[in-house]
Design a protein around this motif. Structure first.
Motif, PDB file in Angstrom:
ATOM      1  N   SER A   1      -3.111   3.521  -2.556  1.00  0.00           N
ATOM      2  CA  SER A   1      -3.135   2.642  -3.715  1.00  0.00           C
ATOM      3  C   SER A   1      -3.647   1.284  -3.265  1.00  0.00           C
ATOM      4  O   SER A   1      -3.759   1.008  -2.082  1.00  0.00           O
ATOM      5  CB  SER A   1      -1.734   2.504  -4.287  1.00  0.00           C
ATOM      6  N   GLY A   2      -3.946   0.421  -4.212  1.00  0.00           N
ATOM      7  CA  GLY A   2      -4.333  -0.941  -3.864  1.00  0.00           C
ATOM      8  C   GLY A   2      -5.829  -1.167  -3.878  1.00  0.00           C
ATOM      9  O   GLY A   2      -6.619  -0.226  -3.805  1.00  0.00           O
TER      10      GLY A   2
ATOM     11  N   VAL B   1       0.848  -1.188   0.000  1.00  0.00           N
ATOM     12  CA  VAL B   1       0.000   0.000   0.000  1.00  0.00           C
ATOM     13  C   VAL B   1       0.883   1.238   0.000  1.00  0.00           C
ATOM     14  O   VAL B   1       1.815   1.343   0.798  1.00  0.00           O
ATOM     15  CB  VAL B   1      -0.918   0.021   1.244  1.00  0.00           C
ATOM     16  N   GLN B   2       0.595   2.149  -0.895  1.00  0.00           N
ATOM     17  CA  GLN B   2       1.298   3.431  -0.930  1.00  0.00           C
ATOM     18  C   GLN B   2       0.312   4.527  -0.542  1.00  0.00           C
ATOM     19  O   GLN B   2      -0.826   4.518  -0.996  1.00  0.00           O
ATOM     20  CB  GLN B   2       1.881   3.692  -2.316  1.00  0.00           C
ATOM     21  N   LEU B   3       0.779   5.432   0.295  1.00  0.00           N
ATOM     22  CA  LEU B   3      -0.084   6.477   0.820  1.00  0.00           C
ATOM     23  C   LEU B   3       0.458   7.841   0.417  1.00  0.00           C
ATOM     24  O   LEU B   3       1.667   8.087   0.489  1.00  0.00           O
ATOM     25  CB  LEU B   3      -0.164   6.389   2.346  1.00  0.00           C
ATOM     26  N   GLN B   4      -0.432   8.736   0.022  1.00  0.00           N
ATOM     27  CA  GLN B   4      -0.061  10.083  -0.406  1.00  0.00           C
ATOM     28  C   GLN B   4      -0.930  11.086   0.329  1.00  0.00           C
ATOM     29  O   GLN B   4      -2.129  11.184   0.056  1.00  0.00           O
ATOM     30  CB  GLN B   4      -0.245  10.228  -1.910  1.00  0.00           C
ATOM     31  N   ALA B   5      -0.316  11.822   1.240  1.00  0.00           N
ATOM     32  CA  ALA B   5      -1.047  12.830   2.003  1.00  0.00           C
ATOM     33  C   ALA B   5      -0.982  14.178   1.294  1.00  0.00           C
ATOM     34  O   ALA B   5       0.008  14.504   0.638  1.00  0.00           O
ATOM     35  CB  ALA B   5      -0.475  12.948   3.408  1.00  0.00           C
ATOM     36  N   SER B   6      -2.041  14.957   1.456  1.00  0.00           N
ATOM     37  CA  SER B   6      -2.090  16.280   0.847  1.00  0.00           C
ATOM     38  C   SER B   6      -3.061  17.165   1.623  1.00  0.00           C
ATOM     39  O   SER B   6      -3.815  16.675   2.471  1.00  0.00           O
ATOM     40  CB  SER B   6      -2.537  16.174  -0.619  1.00  0.00           C
ATOM     41  N   GLY B   7      -3.028  18.459   1.306  1.00  0.00           N
ATOM     42  CA  GLY B   7      -4.014  19.369   1.871  1.00  0.00           C
ATOM     43  C   GLY B   7      -3.533  20.236   3.006  1.00  0.00           C
ATOM     44  O   GLY B   7      -4.302  21.053   3.524  1.00  0.00           O
TER      45      GLY B   7
END
Length: 124
Positions: free
Chosen positions: A24-25, A1-7
């Motif tokens: 992802s995933g 699992v790949q995680l992308q934080a934003s905001g």
């Protein structure tokens, strides 16, 4: 699992901000998702978590001000932050784990997957 934080961003005290974490995933819905934060010179601390079934958990310091939610169709978890205070200033990280037991939900080392941080700065 790949995680992308934003905001993340800069906001005045009393203001609001929403940070997001896209994963992802195909099995996102089965993961417990958590938000943690880390201020300079301090340890990473638990902020909020949401389990696959939707149960939510919060640190006492943010209870009543922050809301964690998830949108499984978009593989995304959100952290809505209201009534922000200068002490909320930190890098915010999302984390995920599929086999997390409830007693460990506030423990950073219990999570297998981490996103990069997104900076939240609250000015007084």
């Amino acid at each position: 699992v790949q995680l992308q934080a934003s905001g993340g961003g800069l906001v005045q005290a009393g203001g609001s901000l929403r940070v997001s974490c896209a994963a992802s995933g195909r099995t996102f819905s089965s993961y417990t998702m958590g938000w943690f934060r880390q201020a300079p010179g301090k340890e990473r601390e638990f902020v909020a978590a949401i389990r696959s079934g939707g149960s939510t958990y919060y640190a006492d310091s943010v209870k009543g001000r922050f809301t964690i939610s998830r949108e499984n169709a978009k593989n995304t978890v959100y952290l809505q932050m209201n009534s922000l205070k200068p002490e909320d200033t930190a890098a915010y990280y999302c984390a995920a784990d599929r086999r997390l037991i409830l007693s460990m939900i506030r423990v950073p080392s219990a999570y297998d997957y981490w996103g990069q941080g997104t900076q939240v700065t609250v000015s007084s």
